[in-house]
Design a protein around this motif. Structure first.
Motif, PDB file in Angstrom:
ATOM      1  N   TYR A   1       5.137   6.157 -12.401  1.00 52.43           N
ATOM      2  CA  TYR A   1       3.701   5.898 -12.220  1.00 52.43           C
ATOM      3  C   TYR A   1       2.897   6.902 -13.054  1.00 52.43           C
ATOM      4  O   TYR A   1       1.996   6.531 -13.823  1.00 52.43           O
TER       5      TYR A   1
ATOM      6  N   GLY B   1      -6.883   9.105  -2.137  1.00 50.45           N
ATOM      7  CA  GLY B   1      -5.798   8.211  -2.560  1.00 50.45           C
ATOM      8  C   GLY B   1      -5.424   8.586  -3.985  1.00 50.45           C
ATOM      9  O   GLY B   1      -5.284   7.742  -4.862  1.00 50.45           O
ATOM     10  N   ALA B   2      -5.268   9.895  -4.198  1.00 49.49           N
ATOM     11  CA  ALA B   2      -5.216  10.459  -5.560  1.00 49.49           C
ATOM     12  C   ALA B   2      -3.921  10.160  -6.291  1.00 49.49           C
ATOM     13  O   ALA B   2      -3.855  10.344  -7.513  1.00 49.49           O
ATOM     14  N   GLY B   3      -2.890   9.725  -5.572  1.00 48.32           N
ATOM     15  CA  GLY B   3      -1.631   9.385  -6.234  1.00 48.32           C
ATOM     16  C   GLY B   3      -1.068  10.568  -6.994  1.00 48.32           C
ATOM     17  O   GLY B   3      -0.986  11.691  -6.478  1.00 48.32           O
TER      18      GLY B   3
ATOM     19  N   PHE C   1      -7.363   0.712   1.729  1.00 49.87           N
ATOM     20  CA  PHE C   1      -7.835   1.418   2.923  1.00 49.87           C
ATOM     21  C   PHE C   1      -8.164   0.438   4.048  1.00 49.87           C
ATOM     22  O   PHE C   1      -8.591  -0.698   3.795  1.00 49.87           O
TER      23      PHE C   1
ATOM     24  N   LYS D   1      -3.972  10.826 -11.671  1.00 44.21           N
ATOM     25  CA  LYS D   1      -4.582  10.235 -12.886  1.00 44.21           C
ATOM     26  C   LYS D   1      -6.098  10.440 -12.909  1.00 44.21           C
ATOM     27  O   LYS D   1      -6.664  10.837 -13.926  1.00 44.21           O
TER      28      LYS D   1
ATOM     29  N   GLY E   1      -9.537   5.901  -7.102  1.00 41.25           N
ATOM     30  CA  GLY E   1      -8.988   5.138  -8.224  1.00 41.25           C
ATOM     31  C   GLY E   1      -7.932   4.163  -7.762  1.00 41.25           C
ATOM     32  O   GLY E   1      -6.901   4.566  -7.218  1.00 41.25           O
ATOM     33  N   GLN E   2      -8.173   2.891  -7.951  1.00 40.06           N
ATOM     34  CA  GLN E   2      -7.185   1.841  -7.665  1.00 40.06           C
ATOM     35  C   GLN E   2      -6.665   1.893  -6.223  1.00 40.06           C
ATOM     36  O   GLN E   2      -5.497   1.577  -6.008  1.00 40.06           O
ATOM     37  N   ALA E   3      -7.453   2.344  -5.281  1.00 39.91           N
ATOM     38  CA  ALA E   3      -6.914   2.533  -3.936  1.00 39.91           C
ATOM     39  C   ALA E   3      -7.846   2.066  -2.811  1.00 39.91           C
ATOM     40  O   ALA E   3      -7.374   1.851  -1.690  1.00 39.91           O
TER      41      ALA E   3
ATOM     42  N   ALA F   1       0.829  -1.217   0.000  1.00 36.35           N
ATOM     43  CA  ALA F   1       0.000   0.000   0.000  1.00 36.35           C
ATOM     44  C   ALA F   1       0.858   1.259   0.000  1.00 36.35           C
ATOM     45  O   ALA F   1       0.455   2.294  -0.536  1.00 36.35           O
TER      46      ALA F   1
ATOM     47  N   TYR G   1      -8.517   7.171 -16.876  1.00 39.06           N
ATOM     48  CA  TYR G   1      -9.834   6.565 -16.624  1.00 39.06           C
ATOM     49  C   TYR G   1     -10.814   6.988 -17.709  1.00 39.06           C
ATOM     50  O   TYR G   1     -10.795   8.136 -18.169  1.00 39.06           O
TER      51      TYR G   1
ATOM     52  N   ALA H   1      -7.308   8.027   3.934  1.00 42.31           N
ATOM     53  CA  ALA H   1      -8.741   7.737   3.939  1.00 42.31           C
ATOM     54  C   ALA H   1      -9.252   7.565   5.365  1.00 42.31           C
ATOM     55  O   ALA H   1     -10.439   7.746   5.631  1.00 42.31           O
ATOM     56  N   GLU H   2      -8.344   7.204   6.259  1.00 41.40           N
ATOM     57  CA  GLU H   2      -8.748   6.975   7.649  1.00 41.40           C
ATOM     58  C   GLU H   2      -8.803   8.289   8.422  1.00 41.40           C
ATOM     59  O   GLU H   2      -9.388   8.368   9.504  1.00 41.40           O
TER      60      GLU H   2
ATOM     61  N   PHE I   1       4.119   2.940  -3.661  1.00 45.10           N
ATOM     62  CA  PHE I   1       4.006   3.602  -4.964  1.00 45.10           C
ATOM     63  C   PHE I   1       4.946   4.798  -5.133  1.00 45.10           C
ATOM     64  O   PHE I   1       5.429   5.066  -6.239  1.00 45.10           O
TER      65      PHE I   1
ATOM     66  N   GLU J   1      -3.922  12.642  -0.649  1.00 42.56           N
ATOM     67  CA  GLU J   1      -2.976  11.548  -0.898  1.00 42.56           C
ATOM     68  C   GLU J   1      -1.940  11.504   0.240  1.00 42.56           C
ATOM     69  O   GLU J   1      -1.401  12.538   0.617  1.00 42.56           O
ATOM     70  N   PRO J   2      -1.651  10.288   0.762  1.00 40.15           N
ATOM     71  CA  PRO J   2      -0.708  10.210   1.887  1.00 40.15           C
ATOM     72  C   PRO J   2       0.775  10.223   1.506  1.00 40.15           C
ATOM     73  O   PRO J   2       1.615  10.622   2.316  1.00 40.15           O
TER      74      PRO J   2
HETATM   75  C1  LIG Z   1      -2.444   2.383  -7.183  1.00 40.61           C
HETATM   76  S1  LIG Z   1      -2.246   3.991  -6.518  1.00 40.61           S
HETATM   77  C2  LIG Z   1      -3.623   4.867  -7.261  1.00 40.61           C
HETATM   78  C3  LIG Z   1      -3.360   6.335  -7.397  1.00 40.61           C
HETATM   79  C4  LIG Z   1      -4.427   7.114  -8.174  1.00 40.61           C
HETATM   80  N1  LIG Z   1      -5.702   7.099  -7.476  1.00 40.61           N
HETATM   81  C5  LIG Z   1      -4.618   6.555  -9.568  1.00 40.61           C
HETATM   82  O1  LIG Z   1      -5.731   6.182  -9.906  1.00 40.61           O
HETATM   83  O2  LIG Z   1      -3.639   6.513 -10.322  1.00 40.61           O
HETATM   84  C6  LIG Z   1      -2.818   3.780  -4.853  1.00 40.61           C
HETATM   85  C7  LIG Z   1      -2.705   5.068  -4.063  1.00 40.61           C
HETATM   86  O3  LIG Z   1      -3.371   4.882  -2.814  1.00 40.61           O
HETATM   87  C8  LIG Z   1      -2.628   5.543  -1.835  1.00 40.61           C
HETATM   88  N2  LIG Z   1      -3.000   4.985  -0.521  1.00 40.61           N
HETATM   89  C9  LIG Z   1      -2.562   3.845   0.052  1.00 40.61           C
HETATM   90  N3  LIG Z   1      -3.106   3.695   1.272  1.00 40.61           N
HETATM   91  C10 LIG Z   1      -3.945   4.759   1.453  1.00 40.61           C
HETATM   92  C11 LIG Z   1      -4.813   5.186   2.507  1.00 40.61           C
HETATM   93  N4  LIG Z   1      -4.939   4.460   3.624  1.00 40.61           N
HETATM   94  N5  LIG Z   1      -5.495   6.340   2.360  1.00 40.61           N
HETATM   95  C12 LIG Z   1      -5.392   7.069   1.211  1.00 40.61           C
HETATM   96  N6  LIG Z   1      -4.587   6.717   0.188  1.00 40.61           N
HETATM   97  C13 LIG Z   1      -3.880   5.584   0.301  1.00 40.61           C
HETATM   98  C14 LIG Z   1      -1.184   5.300  -2.238  1.00 40.61           C
HETATM   99  O4  LIG Z   1      -0.284   6.189  -1.633  1.00 40.61           O
HETATM  100  C15 LIG Z   1      -1.267   5.449  -3.742  1.00 40.61           C
HETATM  101  O5  LIG Z   1      -1.022   6.753  -4.165  1.00 40.61           O
END
Ligand SMILES: C[S@@+](CC[C@H](N)C(=O)[O-])C[C@H]1O[C@@H](n2cnc3c(N)ncnc32)[C@H](O)[C@@H]1O
Length: 260
Positions: free
Chosen positions: A29, A60-62, A126, A65, A120-122, A19, A36, A104-105, A22, A81-82
């Motif tokens: 990345y 979890g915007a990374g 959580f 994207k 997205g993908q996140a 998690a 999307y 997210a927490e 990334f 984003e963390p």
């Molecule tokens: C696969 S990436 C997806 C990033 C972006 N949403 C995208 O669609 O490209 C997963 C993302 O979730 C974030 N993430 C992981 N654990 C998380 C949490 N507990 N709360 C929020 N974001 C988190 C990671 O830091 C990472 O940027």
């Protein structure tokens, strides 16, 4: 509801490592991962689409994207984003967007301050026991939570072969479709939809994409090099992918849940 239910049988340490992996390849990345499809976003936002202004959180915007895709439809988007390296990429690429450090927490927003949360993908990363009530807190009444996943379409035989070539020692089934448990006291009317999507790739850019997956990022350098060599061998010797550009078929799996 259990925080581990999307990942039954998975070592929680490996899950936590993946998690948070990334940021190690944040620029790659941003460069290599697919965006999307509009149809998925519009479906996700449909329950609140009449609201003016429409306030959307990309959680979890990374590297942004999904934020970038959302900006095609919504003016008021905030990204949370963390990971510092991922957030830095997002701020660099989308300088006009309000982008905050947070999880997210523990979302750094006021109660009832957004109409939709898109993830997205996140969502599978959580801790849902804590994140679900927290997401419910920041949503306005009748708000929508949606998760989106770009999944390589392994109903196509060469994609199935690619997945097998790219499997690593820390691979696990990313999630069982529909297994993210959103129903409960906070959310009701959980619906699923899938959207066809794709990405132009070459053998080299496909391998570069796979290098940004958490089951590859968390390997030792030697293991990673071996896996990527295996992937390139596969792509260069498979008729559909051996000769220049090809279309990677993707299914964007989407789930949406209404605040109860
Ligand atoms: C696969 S990436 C997806 C990033 C972006 N949403 C995208 O669609 O490209 C997963 C993302 O979730 C974030 N993430 C992981 N654990 C998380 C949490 N507990 N709360 C929020 N974001 C988190 C990671 O830091 C990472 O940027």
């Amino acid at each position: 509801m259990s925080s581990s239910s999307a990942f039954d049988g998975v070592d929680p340490e490996i899950r936590a490592l993946r998690a948070s992996s990334f940021g190690g390849q944040a620029a790659a990345y941003a460069e290599e991962r697919p965006g999307y499809p509009d149809a998925a976003l519009l479906w996700a936002l449909e329950p609140v689409s009449g609201r003016v202004p429409l306030r959307v959180l990309d959680l979890g915007a990374g590297t942004g994207k999904l934020t970038e895709a959302l900006l095609r439809h919504v003016a008021d988007v905030v990204a949370v984003e963390p990971d510092a390296a991922m957030l830095a990429q997002l701020r660099h690429r989308l300088p006009g967007v309000r982008a905050l450090a947070g999880t997210a927490e523990r979302i750094p927003l006021e109660d009832g301050s957004v109409d939709a949360i898109l993830v997205g993908q996140a969502l599978h990363w959580f801790d849902l026991d804590r994140a679900v009530p927290e997401m419910a807190r920041v949503l306005a009444p009748g708000g929508v939570l949606a998760g989106l996943w770009n999944l390589d379409d392994d109903r196509v035989p060469w994609v199935k072969g690619l997945k097998e070539a790219a499997a690593s020692t820390v691979s696990f089934k990313q999630w069982r479709r529909g297994s993210i448990p959103l129903e409960g006291p906070h959310f009701r009317v959980v619906e699923h939809a899938e959207f066809a999507h794709g990405q132009r790739r070459t053998a080299e850019s496909m391998a570069a994409t796979i290098a940004t997956h958490s089951h590859v990022l968390t390997l030792s350098e030697a293991e990673r090099a071996e896996l990527l060599a295996r992937v390139l061998d596969y792509l260069r010797s498979t008729p559909e992918t051996a000769h220049g550009e090809f279309e990677l078929p993707i299914t964007t799996v989407t789930v949406r849940a209404l605040l109860g």
